[in-house]
Structure formats: C-alpha cells, structure tokens
Scaffold this motif. Sequence first.
Motif, short mmCIF file in Angstrom:
data_model
loop_
_atom_site.label_atom_id
_atom_site.label_comp_id
_atom_site.label_asym_id
_atom_site.label_seq_id
_atom_site.Cartn_x
_atom_site.Cartn_y
_atom_site.Cartn_z
N LYS A 46 21.21 -15.50 -21.34
CA LYS A 46 20.79 -15.01 -22.46
C LYS A 46 19.29 -15.44 -22.99
N GLY A 47 18.50 -14.58 -23.63
CA GLY A 47 17.42 -15.12 -24.27
C GLY A 47 16.72 -13.87 -25.14
N VAL A 48 15.36 -13.96 -24.86
CA VAL A 48 14.82 -12.80 -25.57
C VAL A 48 13.59 -12.25 -24.39
N VAL A 49 13.54 -10.89 -24.58
CA VAL A 49 12.82 -10.28 -23.47
C VAL A 49 11.48 -9.76 -24.36
N ILE A 50 10.36 -10.21 -23.68
CA ILE A 50 8.94 -9.65 -24.15
C ILE A 50 8.45 -8.62 -23.04
N THR A 51 8.09 -7.42 -23.62
CA THR A 51 7.12 -6.54 -22.74
C THR A 51 6.00 -6.36 -23.14
N THR A 52 5.13 -6.26 -22.08
CA THR A 52 3.82 -6.11 -22.27
C THR A 52 2.89 -5.47 -21.17
N SER A 53 1.61 -5.23 -21.37
CA SER A 53 0.96 -4.33 -20.22
C SER A 53 0.07 -5.51 -19.64
N GLY A 54 -0.21 -5.21 -18.25
CA GLY A 54 -1.26 -5.86 -17.59
C GLY A 54 -2.68 -5.22 -17.55
N ILE A 55 -2.54 -4.11 -18.23
CA ILE A 55 -3.70 -3.32 -18.37
C ILE A 55 -4.22 -3.54 -19.84
N GLY A 56 -5.48 -4.29 -19.86
CA GLY A 56 -5.91 -4.39 -21.18
C GLY A 56 -6.12 -3.61 -22.44
N LYS A 57 -6.50 -2.13 -21.88
CA LYS A 57 -6.84 -1.17 -22.78
C LYS A 57 -5.58 -0.52 -23.41
N PHE A 58 -4.59 -0.47 -22.31
CA PHE A 58 -3.40 0.31 -22.76
C PHE A 58 -1.96 -0.55 -22.65
N PRO A 85 17.48 -9.71 -27.84
CA PRO A 85 16.44 -9.33 -28.55
C PRO A 85 15.21 -8.88 -27.69
N THR A 86 14.59 -7.91 -28.12
CA THR A 86 13.08 -7.37 -27.36
C THR A 86 12.32 -7.17 -28.51
N ILE A 87 11.08 -7.51 -27.61
CA ILE A 87 9.74 -7.43 -28.44
C ILE A 87 8.82 -6.86 -27.36
N ALA A 88 8.15 -5.72 -28.23
CA ALA A 88 7.06 -5.20 -27.42
C ALA A 88 5.68 -5.90 -28.03
N ASP A 104 10.53 -19.19 -34.94
CA ASP A 104 10.30 -19.03 -36.43
C ASP A 104 11.86 -18.32 -36.65
N ARG A 105 12.23 -17.26 -35.88
CA ARG A 105 13.45 -16.51 -36.32
C ARG A 105 14.64 -17.06 -35.37
N LYS A 106 14.33 -17.97 -34.67
CA LYS A 106 15.46 -18.32 -33.58
C LYS A 106 16.17 -17.35 -32.84
N LEU A 107 15.11 -16.68 -32.38
CA LEU A 107 15.78 -15.34 -31.59
C LEU A 107 16.35 -15.68 -30.49
N VAL A 108 15.94 -16.85 -29.93
CA VAL A 108 16.74 -17.12 -28.48
C VAL A 108 18.05 -17.53 -28.53
N LEU A 109 18.64 -18.06 -29.77
CA LEU A 109 19.83 -18.20 -29.78
C LEU A 109 20.61 -17.19 -30.41
N LYS A 110 20.20 -15.99 -30.85
CA LYS A 110 20.75 -14.99 -31.42
C LYS A 110 21.75 -14.15 -30.62
N PRO A 111 21.58 -14.03 -29.26
CA PRO A 111 22.41 -13.26 -28.35
C PRO A 111 23.71 -14.20 -27.84
N ASN A 112 23.64 -15.44 -28.15
CA ASN A 112 24.67 -16.07 -27.74
C ASN A 112 26.15 -15.84 -28.28
N ASP A 164 10.00 -22.65 -22.12
CA ASP A 164 10.95 -21.74 -22.90
C ASP A 164 11.56 -20.98 -21.79
N GLN A 165 12.35 -21.35 -21.07
CA GLN A 165 13.06 -21.01 -20.01
C GLN A 165 13.95 -19.65 -20.27
N ASN A 166 14.50 -19.30 -21.63
CA ASN A 166 15.02 -18.33 -22.03
C ASN A 166 14.29 -17.10 -22.58
N ILE A 167 12.98 -17.30 -22.54
CA ILE A 167 12.11 -16.20 -22.73
C ILE A 167 11.36 -15.63 -21.58
#
Length: 270
Positions: A61-73, A107-110, A203-211, A24-27
Amino acid sequence: MTTLFTIPITSTGGSFVCTTPEKDQNIYLLTFTSPPDNRLTTNFIEAFLLALDIIEHRYPKGVVITTSGIGKFFSNGLDLAAIASQPDFLDGYLWKLFRRFLTYPMPTIALLNGHAFAGGLMLAMFHDYRVQNPSRGFVCLNEIEFGVTLQAPMMSIFRQKTTPTTFRTLVLEGKRFPGPEALQAGIVDVVGGLEETLKFIKDRKLVLKPNSGIWGSMKEEMYRESLGILDSHSANLQWRDRVEEQKEEQSEKAKAAVEKWEKSQGKAKL
C-alpha cells in the motif's frame, strides 16, 4: 526511478508505465502516453484499470500519482465520435474508471502537467488530490462551447468537490483556469511538478494513510452521492427523459400563451 511494469495501449501504440522513486518505494508514479492527447478511449481505460489493479494487488500500500508523458496534455477528454459508435462506453468503461478512483483504497494524486479539458478534468477530479503545472496548461469544462450536456455522474463530482461559484463558472462559462487560478478556486490542491507532489505527500504523511485499511471505505461514505449516481445510469437517463418531456409540454403551453397575448394586442404572429 525504478520501472515496475508497463502496459501497452494497443489502439495508439502508447503505454502506461509504472515507476517508483528510488527513495520512496511506496509511491507509484503511473505515466500514461497515448498520442496525440491521451483521449479516454476503451483501450486507454482498459489499460488504466489494469494498472490500478496491479498496483493494488501486487505491491505494498502507498500513494498513486498519475500523470501524462505528453507535455502539452494531461488528457483532452473523450473521443465523442468513438462514444457515439459504442453504446456501452459510459456504463462499460468510463463510469467504471471514475468509480475505481472514487473508491480506490490508496491516496491518488493527478499531476496535471498540461491541459486537462472536459473528460480529462473529470478524471482528475475523481482522484483524491490534484497538482497543476503553474506555468503551462489549463483545466476546463468546455462542453458549453460545443453543445454537449454533461451527464449526471460528470456533474456530481464537481458539485461535491468545488464551491457553488466555482461549479457554476466551470459548467456554465467554460472558463479556462491556469494553475494559480485553479488553486485559488479550489480545483487543485497545489501548483508544481513532481518535486512539489512528493513534498505534498510527505507533508501530509499520505504514504501511511492506507495502512489502516479504511481509506477506500471512508471515501465511499464521503462521496456516497456521486457513487449512487454512477451506479444508477439507467435511472439518470429516465430522469433526463422525463425532464425533456416536461420541457416540451411547458414550451407548447408557453407558445400558446404568447400567441393568445399577441392576438389580444392585435399583433401579427412572429
């Protein structure tokens, strides 16, 4: 996973690491690790903004997922002591980060792998979508518990993205929502981890949405109210000052009315 770039967080020895799944090179998975609990400090925000800029201007262009490298927070919110010593923190840093997400042209996903409290939940709400761990961590606005009033930009995003009942429960009750309850309340869009997040994107084809080039513009119109509030900090503070003045005047009048009533009843002043 292929690592694209790394940005240090100098104040904590942490970092932002951007990776992409092999298929998924555009994620873009942006993982932040800033011990002990990913507080939203100036250095953290500077690194975050730079990472978002690099993705936008150096990669497809693609989708950005942000997440934590700290398991608790995911993030434990703001460092109130640091904010008190930095008068420009809100205008100069926090509002910029919130605005960047609210207008980001992809698109951005937390991905909430752990607790998202106070400012951490606010940050997640400024993303387009949220995925929460179903078995660990809570989302919560706990300012009511320690007596800190939420400012207008912090309130507006919840007003626009949650129902009135959920908004009330978050702000006035400080309820801690585990993943399944947050999903039911509409705070998050799905429960799960990275696998479920990737499925959600597919499922939502989000990678294509910013094109088409209008993803960011569409959001600017959707969240015009919140953008206006973010861009009017001084006016927000002036409004708050006027409200406080009115409250003080009303309080003095109310006290006088109570004293007058007490005298008419022959009661001693409390």
